[in-house]
Design a protein around this motif. Structure first.
Motif, PDB file in Angstrom:
ATOM      1  N   CYS A 100      74.751  32.206 134.163  1.00 29.13           N
ATOM      2  CA  CYS A 100      74.625  31.438 134.988  1.00 29.13           C
ATOM      3  C   CYS A 100      73.454  30.052 135.046  1.00 29.13           C
ATOM      4  N   PRO A 101      73.171  29.093 135.449  1.00 30.52           N
ATOM      5  CA  PRO A 101      71.977  27.883 135.623  1.00 30.52           C
ATOM      6  C   PRO A 101      70.725  28.700 135.293  1.00 30.52           C
ATOM      7  N   TYR A 102      70.667  30.080 136.096  1.00 28.98           N
ATOM      8  CA  TYR A 102      69.648  30.854 136.917  1.00 28.98           C
ATOM      9  C   TYR A 102      69.245  31.936 135.981  1.00 28.98           C
ATOM     10  N   GLY A 103      69.610  31.670 134.509  1.00 27.99           N
ATOM     11  CA  GLY A 103      69.636  33.410 134.164  1.00 27.99           C
ATOM     12  C   GLY A 103      70.692  33.879 133.531  1.00 27.99           C
ATOM     13  N   THR A 104      70.083  35.036 133.066  1.00 24.35           N
ATOM     14  CA  THR A 104      70.775  36.557 132.514  1.00 24.35           C
ATOM     15  C   THR A 104      71.405  37.122 133.228  1.00 24.35           C
ATOM     16  N   TYR A 105      72.121  38.058 133.872  1.00 25.94           N
ATOM     17  CA  TYR A 105      71.925  39.331 135.063  1.00 25.94           C
ATOM     18  C   TYR A 105      72.437  39.963 134.233  1.00 25.94           C
ATOM     19  N   ALA A 106      72.299  41.649 134.699  1.00 19.90           N
ATOM     20  CA  ALA A 106      73.778  42.679 134.654  1.00 19.90           C
ATOM     21  C   ALA A 106      73.859  43.507 135.156  1.00 19.90           C
ATOM     22  N   TYR A 107      75.077  44.435 135.744  1.00 19.15           N
ATOM     23  CA  TYR A 107      75.209  45.060 136.523  1.00 19.15           C
ATOM     24  C   TYR A 107      74.232  46.398 136.089  1.00 19.15           C
ATOM     25  N   ARG A 108      74.030  47.011 137.179  1.00 16.46           N
ATOM     26  CA  ARG A 108      73.316  48.465 137.402  1.00 16.46           C
ATOM     27  C   ARG A 108      75.029  49.496 137.788  1.00 16.46           C
ATOM     28  N   ARG A 109      75.832  48.650 138.993  1.00 13.74           N
ATOM     29  CA  ARG A 109      76.554  49.241 139.404  1.00 13.74           C
ATOM     30  C   ARG A 109      77.660  48.352 138.823  1.00 13.74           C
ATOM     31  N   MET A 110      79.318  48.967 138.805  1.00 12.37           N
ATOM     32  CA  MET A 110      80.561  48.849 138.101  1.00 12.37           C
ATOM     33  C   MET A 110      81.320  47.719 139.100  1.00 12.37           C
ATOM     34  N   SER A 111      81.968  47.070 138.562  1.00  9.44           N
ATOM     35  CA  SER A 111      81.802  45.827 139.341  1.00  9.44           C
ATOM     36  C   SER A 111      83.592  45.283 138.940  1.00  9.44           C
ATOM     37  N   PHE A 112      84.095  44.882 139.553  1.00  7.33           N
ATOM     38  CA  PHE A 112      85.374  44.445 139.328  1.00  7.33           C
ATOM     39  C   PHE A 112      85.951  43.592 138.104  1.00  7.33           C
ATOM     40  N   ARG A 113      87.431  43.397 137.581  1.00  6.37           N
ATOM     41  CA  ARG A 113      87.492  42.653 136.605  1.00  6.37           C
ATOM     42  C   ARG A 113      86.782  43.531 135.456  1.00  6.37           C
ATOM     43  N   LEU A 114      86.579  44.460 135.225  1.00  5.02           N
ATOM     44  CA  LEU A 114      85.675  45.549 133.867  1.00  5.02           C
ATOM     45  C   LEU A 114      87.222  46.093 133.295  1.00  5.02           C
ATOM     46  N   CYS A 115      86.725  45.833 132.302  1.00  2.00           N
ATOM     47  CA  CYS A 115      87.835  46.996 131.854  1.00  2.00           C
ATOM     48  C   CYS A 115      88.155  48.142 132.138  1.00  2.00           C
ATOM     49  N   ASN A 116      88.790  48.705 132.364  1.00  6.62           N
ATOM     50  CA  ASN A 116      88.806  50.877 132.922  1.00  6.62           C
ATOM     51  C   ASN A 116      88.385  51.051 134.276  1.00  6.62           C
ATOM     52  N   THR A 117      87.980  49.817 135.325  1.00  4.32           N
ATOM     53  CA  THR A 117      87.111  50.620 136.881  1.00  4.32           C
ATOM     54  C   THR A 117      88.209  51.102 137.042  1.00  4.32           C
ATOM     55  N   ARG A 118      89.116  50.495 136.952  1.00  7.09           N
ATOM     56  CA  ARG A 118      90.379  51.417 138.509  1.00  7.09           C
ATOM     57  C   ARG A 118      90.835  52.842 137.456  1.00  7.09           C
ATOM     58  N   ALA A 119      90.818  52.948 136.580  1.00  4.14           N
ATOM     59  CA  ALA A 119      91.029  54.246 136.070  1.00  4.14           C
ATOM     60  C   ALA A 119      89.856  55.194 136.182  1.00  4.14           C
ATOM     61  N   SER A 120      88.399  54.780 136.595  1.00  6.31           N
ATOM     62  CA  SER A 120      86.699  55.104 136.130  1.00  6.31           C
ATOM     63  C   SER A 120      87.060  56.151 138.162  1.00  6.31           C
ATOM     64  N   PHE A 121      87.001  54.353 138.790  1.00 10.12           N
ATOM     65  CA  PHE A 121      87.021  55.016 140.279  1.00 10.12           C
ATOM     66  C   PHE A 121      88.350  55.453 140.600  1.00 10.12           C
ATOM     67  N   GLN A 122      89.687  56.002 139.880  1.00  9.94           N
ATOM     68  CA  GLN A 122      90.564  56.472 140.890  1.00  9.94           C
ATOM     69  C   GLN A 122      90.098  58.079 140.018  1.00  9.94           C
ATOM     70  N   ARG A 123      90.138  57.982 139.091  1.00 15.09           N
ATOM     71  CA  ARG A 123      89.202  59.290 138.479  1.00 15.09           C
ATOM     72  C   ARG A 123      88.204  60.137 139.039  1.00 15.09           C
ATOM     73  N   CYS A 124      86.889  59.238 139.978  1.00 18.39           N
ATOM     74  CA  CYS A 124      86.288  59.630 140.367  1.00 18.39           C
ATOM     75  C   CYS A 124      86.434  60.092 142.062  1.00 18.39           C
ATOM     76  N   MET A 125      86.916  59.519 142.513  1.00 18.84           N
ATOM     77  CA  MET A 125      87.412  59.771 143.882  1.00 18.84           C
ATOM     78  C   MET A 125      88.982  60.905 143.748  1.00 18.84           C
ATOM     79  N   MET A 126      89.404  61.145 143.139  1.00 21.41           N
ATOM     80  CA  MET A 126      90.832  61.908 142.931  1.00 21.41           C
ATOM     81  C   MET A 126      89.138  63.741 142.540  1.00 21.41           C
ATOM     82  N   SER A 127      88.133  63.355 142.087  1.00 21.44           N
ATOM     83  CA  SER A 127      87.542  64.336 141.828  1.00 21.44           C
ATOM     84  C   SER A 127      86.688  64.935 142.981  1.00 21.44           C
TER      85      SER A 127
END
Length: 154
Positions: A100-127
């Motif tokens: 973005c105009p203020y620099g580059t940033y990275a997530y430390r926690r899971m973010s929406f719109r990343l591939c497999n987030t729903r599957a990872s979250f579902q697996r985690c909650m089921m566990s």
């Protein structure tokens, strides 16, 4: 600014709320969206394309309804913020980089719109809730249904 091959562009777009109807100069009623805030949208297509897809199965809706049948009390919970509680491995955090105009940033926690987030979250909650699934609770994506024959006060 350091170069990152996975860096994704970001846009900020209006977050639409409800609809209102306004009258124009010709006395015509025109529906308009109300803006309730702003939403950050990160284009992760470059990262998602080569990512191996996780096809963790979601529960079947008819089975979920069957398990919850004959119960009198229901609680419905939204786990939206739960996505943001699951850490991303430090070696993979750089892949979530966005610019973005203020620099580059990275997530430390899971973010929406990343591939497999729903599957990872579902697996985690089921566990986490495995001892409750099909007995008093169901998890579907980020929605939780808790049910019982008696009122449960927590």
């Amino acid at each position: 600014m350091p170069h990152n091959e996975w860096a994704s562009p970001v846009q900020v777009v209006p977050k639409k709320g409800g609809m209102i109807v306004v009258q124009n100069e010709g006395n015509e009623l025109i529906p308009q969206h109300t803006i309730i805030g702003w939403q950050m949208c990160i284009d992760y297509r470059k990262l998602n394309k080569p990512t191996k897809k996780d096809h963790f199965p979601l529960p079947f809706i008819d089975e979920m309804l069957e398990w919850s049948a004959n119960h009198s009390f229901f609680y419905f919970l939204d786990g939206y913020s739960g996505y943001h509680l699951i850490p991303i491995h430090p070696d993979d955090q750089s892949q979530t980089t966005f610019t973005c105009p203020y620099g580059t940033y990275a997530y430390r926690r899971m973010s929406f719109r990343l591939c497999n987030t729903r599957a990872s979250f579902q697996r985690c909650m089921m566990s986490i809730f495995s001892y409750m699934i099909e007995k008093i609770m169901e998890v579907f994506k980020d929605e939780f249904s808790v049910y019982g024959k008696t009122l449960m006060i927590v």
